[in-house]
Design a protein around this motif. Structure first.
Motif, PDB file in Angstrom:
ATOM      1  N   VAL A  74       0.837  -1.202   0.000  1.00 45.61           N
ATOM      2  CA  VAL A  74       0.000   0.000   0.000  1.00 45.61           C
ATOM      3  C   VAL A  74       0.872   1.253   0.000  1.00 45.61           C
ATOM      4  O   VAL A  74       0.612   2.205  -0.738  1.00 45.61           O
ATOM      5  CB  VAL A  74      -0.980  -0.008   1.196  1.00 45.61           C
ATOM      6  CG1 VAL A  74      -1.684   1.331   1.337  1.00 45.61           C
ATOM      7  CG2 VAL A  74      -2.002  -1.120   1.031  1.00 45.61           C
ATOM      8  N   GLY A  75       1.918   1.265   0.799  1.00 47.62           N
ATOM      9  CA  GLY A  75       2.806   2.420   0.834  1.00 47.62           C
ATOM     10  C   GLY A  75       3.497   2.679  -0.485  1.00 47.62           C
ATOM     11  O   GLY A  75       3.597   3.823  -0.941  1.00 47.62           O
ATOM     12  N   HIS A  76       3.956   1.602  -1.134  1.00 49.35           N
ATOM     13  CA  HIS A  76       4.660   1.776  -2.400  1.00 49.35           C
ATOM     14  C   HIS A  76       3.723   2.119  -3.554  1.00 49.35           C
ATOM     15  O   HIS A  76       4.170   2.653  -4.572  1.00 49.35           O
ATOM     16  CB  HIS A  76       5.472   0.526  -2.734  1.00 49.35           C
ATOM     17  CG  HIS A  76       6.776   0.485  -2.016  1.00 49.35           C
ATOM     18  ND1 HIS A  76       6.902   0.005  -0.735  1.00 49.35           N
ATOM     19  CD2 HIS A  76       8.010   0.883  -2.389  1.00 49.35           C
ATOM     20  CE1 HIS A  76       8.156   0.097  -0.360  1.00 49.35           C
ATOM     21  NE2 HIS A  76       8.853   0.637  -1.345  1.00 49.35           N
ATOM     22  N   LEU A  77       2.459   1.792  -3.433  1.00 52.25           N
ATOM     23  CA  LEU A  77       1.503   2.179  -4.472  1.00 52.25           C
ATOM     24  C   LEU A  77       0.938   3.583  -4.246  1.00 52.25           C
ATOM     25  O   LEU A  77       0.833   4.382  -5.174  1.00 52.25           O
ATOM     26  CB  LEU A  77       0.344   1.180  -4.533  1.00 52.25           C
ATOM     27  CG  LEU A  77       0.658  -0.192  -5.097  1.00 52.25           C
ATOM     28  CD1 LEU A  77      -0.563  -1.088  -4.988  1.00 52.25           C
ATOM     29  CD2 LEU A  77       1.122  -0.095  -6.536  1.00 52.25           C
ATOM     30  N   MET A  78       0.576   3.861  -3.012  1.00 53.02           N
ATOM     31  CA  MET A  78      -0.141   5.101  -2.738  1.00 53.02           C
ATOM     32  C   MET A  78       0.776   6.329  -2.625  1.00 53.02           C
ATOM     33  O   MET A  78       0.355   7.431  -2.977  1.00 53.02           O
ATOM     34  CB  MET A  78      -0.984   4.961  -1.477  1.00 53.02           C
ATOM     35  CG  MET A  78      -2.082   3.914  -1.610  1.00 53.02           C
ATOM     36  SD  MET A  78      -3.181   4.211  -2.986  1.00 53.02           S
ATOM     37  CE  MET A  78      -4.467   5.099  -2.170  1.00 53.02           C
ATOM     38  N   ALA A  79       1.979   6.178  -2.142  1.00 50.68           N
ATOM     39  CA  ALA A  79       2.865   7.338  -1.989  1.00 50.68           C
ATOM     40  C   ALA A  79       3.190   7.992  -3.340  1.00 50.68           C
ATOM     41  O   ALA A  79       3.028   9.212  -3.481  1.00 50.68           O
ATOM     42  CB  ALA A  79       4.134   6.948  -1.238  1.00 50.68           C
ATOM     43  N   PRO A  80       3.610   7.247  -4.356  1.00 53.93           N
ATOM     44  CA  PRO A  80       3.849   7.905  -5.653  1.00 53.93           C
ATOM     45  C   PRO A  80       2.563   8.452  -6.274  1.00 53.93           C
ATOM     46  O   PRO A  80       2.581   9.503  -6.915  1.00 53.93           O
ATOM     47  CB  PRO A  80       4.433   6.797  -6.534  1.00 53.93           C
ATOM     48  CG  PRO A  80       4.895   5.747  -5.610  1.00 53.93           C
ATOM     49  CD  PRO A  80       4.067   5.853  -4.376  1.00 53.93           C
TER      50      PRO A  80
END
Length: 138
Positions: A74-80
């Protein structure tokens, strides 16, 4: 002199089960052994055994692994995506927070049981934590 030839008889308890089908079945919340019975009862609770084939799931040790994997994805998808949306559209901070909070929560709720099922299935396929030793199933 000791015999250094390769072992010809393979112990069936020491061999791995097919990983890809087990992971796919676990991702879908199904028994990694038969693919028919449901592995989870409720949202995250693993059943003691498969209702279809009787495979025992009490050996699993998923612990915090599914939560860590969920946070990572989730972090790697949502941050960018958050950065892109901010630069591209310049929404107000409240709109941005509302949309991305809902997105993070929704994606986390979607992924968490799937990662748990896949992790339990991986443990089953690799015969980790007692899978396949005490129950005698293959």
């Amino acid at each position: 002199m000791p015999d250094l030839s390769p072992i010809t008889a393979i112990d069936p308890e020491a061999t791995d089960r097919p990983v890809k089908p087990a992971l796919w079945r676990g991702w879908r919340g199904r028994c990694p052994s038969c693919g028919e019975g449901r592995m989870l009862e409720g949202y995250l609770k693993v059943r003691p055994a498969c209702p279809a084939c009787g495979e025992t799931f009490s050996h699993h040790r998923a612990d915090d692994g599914p939560a860590y994997m969920t946070i990572l994805v989730v972090g790697h998808l949502m941050a960018p995506l958050l950065m892109w949306a901010f630069v591209e559209f310049r929404p107000s901070p409240l709109v941005l927070v509302a949309i991305f909070t809902a997105g993070c929560v929704g994606l986390s709720l979607f992924l968490l049981p799937r990662f748990k099922g896949a992790l339990v299935a991986l443990q089953w396929a690799k015969r980790m934590h007692g899978f396949g030793v005490q129950d005698g199933r293959d």
